[in-house]
Design a protein around this motif. Sequence first.
Motif, short mmCIF file in Angstrom:
data_model
loop_
_atom_site.label_atom_id
_atom_site.label_comp_id
_atom_site.label_asym_id
_atom_site.label_seq_id
_atom_site.Cartn_x
_atom_site.Cartn_y
_atom_site.Cartn_z
N GLU A 110 0.66 -1.00 -0.24
CA GLU A 110 0.14 -0.21 -0.37
C GLU A 110 1.24 1.49 0.09
O GLU A 110 0.57 2.02 -0.76
CB GLU A 110 -1.06 -0.29 1.23
N THR A 111 2.03 0.87 0.18
CA THR A 111 3.14 2.79 1.32
C THR A 111 4.22 2.37 -0.10
O THR A 111 3.97 3.50 -0.64
CB THR A 111 3.10 2.38 2.33
N GLY A 112 4.24 1.48 0.06
CA GLY A 112 5.15 1.94 -1.45
C GLY A 112 6.80 1.84 -1.35
O GLY A 112 6.79 2.37 0.22
N PRO A 113 7.69 2.17 -1.66
CA PRO A 113 9.39 2.48 -1.18
C PRO A 113 9.34 4.01 -1.29
O PRO A 113 8.86 4.83 -2.47
CB PRO A 113 10.31 1.88 -2.70
N VAL A 114 10.72 4.41 0.09
CA VAL A 114 11.29 5.94 -0.65
C VAL A 114 12.16 5.40 -1.80
O VAL A 114 13.55 4.63 -0.74
CB VAL A 114 11.56 6.08 0.70
N VAL A 115 12.34 5.72 -2.60
CA VAL A 115 13.29 5.04 -3.00
C VAL A 115 14.81 6.48 -2.69
O VAL A 115 14.64 7.73 -3.78
CB VAL A 115 13.20 5.69 -5.10
N ILE A 116 15.99 5.90 -2.24
CA ILE A 116 16.69 7.43 -2.37
C ILE A 116 17.87 6.98 -3.40
O ILE A 116 18.19 5.53 -4.65
CB ILE A 116 17.49 6.35 -1.71
N ASP A 117 18.03 8.18 -3.99
CA ASP A 117 18.86 8.13 -4.73
C ASP A 117 20.28 8.38 -5.36
O ASP A 117 21.43 8.25 -6.17
CB ASP A 117 17.66 9.26 -6.41
N ARG A 118 20.67 8.85 -4.38
CA ARG A 118 21.96 9.91 -3.73
C ARG A 118 22.18 10.07 -2.83
O ARG A 118 21.80 10.54 -2.15
CB ARG A 118 22.16 10.80 -5.33
N GLY A 119 23.59 10.52 -3.00
CA GLY A 119 23.97 10.17 -0.94
C GLY A 119 25.07 11.69 -1.36
O GLY A 119 25.72 11.34 -2.33
N GLU A 120 25.35 11.96 -0.13
CA GLU A 120 26.52 13.29 -0.33
C GLU A 120 27.18 13.91 1.22
O GLU A 120 25.34 14.47 1.61
CB GLU A 120 26.39 14.76 -0.69
N GLY A 121 28.08 13.19 1.61
CA GLY A 121 28.05 13.94 3.37
C GLY A 121 27.53 13.06 3.92
O GLY A 121 27.37 11.74 3.42
N ILE A 122 26.85 13.56 4.71
CA ILE A 122 25.77 12.90 5.71
C ILE A 122 24.07 13.15 5.54
O ILE A 122 23.62 12.95 5.80
CB ILE A 122 25.99 13.67 7.47
N HIS A 123 24.23 13.28 4.29
CA HIS A 123 22.41 13.48 3.50
C HIS A 123 22.63 12.48 2.43
O HIS A 123 23.53 12.15 1.74
CB HIS A 123 22.44 14.78 3.10
N VAL A 124 21.16 12.29 2.58
CA VAL A 124 21.07 10.89 1.43
C VAL A 124 20.11 11.91 0.74
O VAL A 124 19.23 12.58 1.09
CB VAL A 124 20.52 10.14 1.00
N TYR A 125 18.92 11.87 -0.50
CA TYR A 125 18.54 12.34 -1.72
C TYR A 125 17.26 11.56 -2.36
O TYR A 125 18.12 10.16 -2.80
CB TYR A 125 19.10 13.87 -2.57
N ASP A 126 15.64 11.60 -1.85
CA ASP A 126 15.06 10.33 -2.87
C ASP A 126 15.03 10.95 -4.25
O ASP A 126 16.20 11.81 -4.37
CB ASP A 126 14.21 10.45 -2.23
N ASP A 127 13.96 10.61 -4.90
CA ASP A 127 14.11 10.76 -6.34
C ASP A 127 12.93 11.45 -6.77
O ASP A 127 13.05 12.12 -7.82
CB ASP A 127 13.70 9.18 -7.22
N THR A 128 12.69 12.75 -5.47
CA THR A 128 12.11 13.35 -5.87
C THR A 128 13.32 14.74 -5.54
O THR A 128 12.32 16.05 -5.50
CB THR A 128 10.66 13.38 -4.67
N GLY A 129 14.50 14.06 -5.23
CA GLY A 129 15.41 15.15 -4.62
C GLY A 129 15.30 16.17 -3.59
O GLY A 129 15.88 16.86 -2.64
#
Length: 461
Positions: A27-46
């Motif tokens: 029902e909820t689907g995934p959070v698609v993680i796209d890239r990372g930099e330092g202590i941060h990651v970014y999902d596919d919506t930015g």
Amino acid sequence: MPVLSNMAVRDIETVIHPYTNLALHRETGPVVIDRGEGIHVYDDTGKRYIEGLSGLWCSSLGYGNQELVDAAAEQMSKLSYSHIFAGKSHDDVIELSEKLKELVPCPASKILFCSGGSEANDMQVKLTWYYNNARGKPEKKKIISRIKAYHGVTVAAGSLTGLPAVQTDFDLPIKNVVFTSCPHYYRFGAAGESEDEFTDRMARELDELIQKEGPETVAAFIAEPIMGAGGVIIPPAKYFAKIQKVLAPYDVRIISDEVICGFGRLGHWFGAEALGFQPTSISMAKALTGAYFPMGAITIEEDLYQAMLSQSEKIGIFGHGYTYTAHPVGCAVALKVIEIYEREKINEHVQGVAKVFETRFRRLADHPLVGDVRCMGLIGAAELVADKATKRPFDLKKLVGAKAAAVMQKNGLITRAVGDGVALCPPLIITEDQIHEIFDIYEKSLDEVETWVRSEELRAA
Ligand SMILES: Cc1ncc(COP(=O)(O)O)c(C=O)c1O
């Protein structure tokens, strides 16, 4: 129901997600993680998140570290793969083994590599058995683990993991694994029992277990210095000294599972140093390569090595090994990671920023949801309870911890629910300002969860 993206639908129809409610995921689907930099990651919506758990307690140097990328790429160009079966070797495994022997908190004769933490603990079980067969003690096979321990998920490591979800309906644990009490004073301390009395009881219960099982059948005791996935449980200060004293007369291997605590997490190279005990052997993984490559390892003490030598004479070979044992890219990455830890004085850095981490964690104790806060070095958790005075937990089915982690994620901070505890274990490179940012989001999110708890009347007994 959220509207699912095309990528989410493809995920749902193709991917099995570990440690996920597979029905709910539909029902909820995934959070698609796209890239990372330092202590941060970014999902596919930015959207940007602080990775407050270093992925799975592992991305110690954060994301996108160019030195590590280069080390891996250079090794891939030079020697993308080589095994070490049948006496073959390569420079990097020799150099890494020498380095690890220098760093570990136990007398290591040799290092044996694998691809992760579960495999490392699996090897500990196999080698404990092999050792006692080699020295003519075939009855000495039981491994003592602890309730709420997390040692992984393979058949043997999953048997050591003292969490019901890992064992239920998988037909685990296998035989020869027994469990002793969990040193979680806040949750398991009896009414009126002081922390010292509780610690004495933990030691006594271990001794009683060994007596009940028969000391001649007990081969090893395995423990994480700080229990991670079981709830970030920090034992009382004297716990390991007392446990070590109980174990001393029984000729057992003491295995420190350093898969989370190893390589600076507690401001020391290894957790056993921070918690004050002397293991026979350690298991390591995760921060060994900063999670830039899947790799694990265990130390082999001289006695065990001698037993392995005699087994080789008897059987013909040491009959164990993985295709990716000591993968040259993993070894090159681990060497570079350790070079960075040393150059950046990572232990001193952790000891410094840990003060801010602890101050901000302790402040959470005043929050109406928080029953207990525990932290050490750069790992910690706040435990959410229905009633602070009586420590009464929420109904576990209400998933209050998971809700808190979800709210934090919405607010840009990735944490992990461990029961109703909400854990933090940020990359070791984190700065004081970034720690403040984490806790600002954490506090604000707890306020949102408190509002939800009230509106849903979740405190009702
Ligand atoms: C203490 C400990 N041991 C072992 C493991 C298992 O490691 P892996 O997931 O790499 O198999 C973990 C994983 O979180 C862990 O925290």
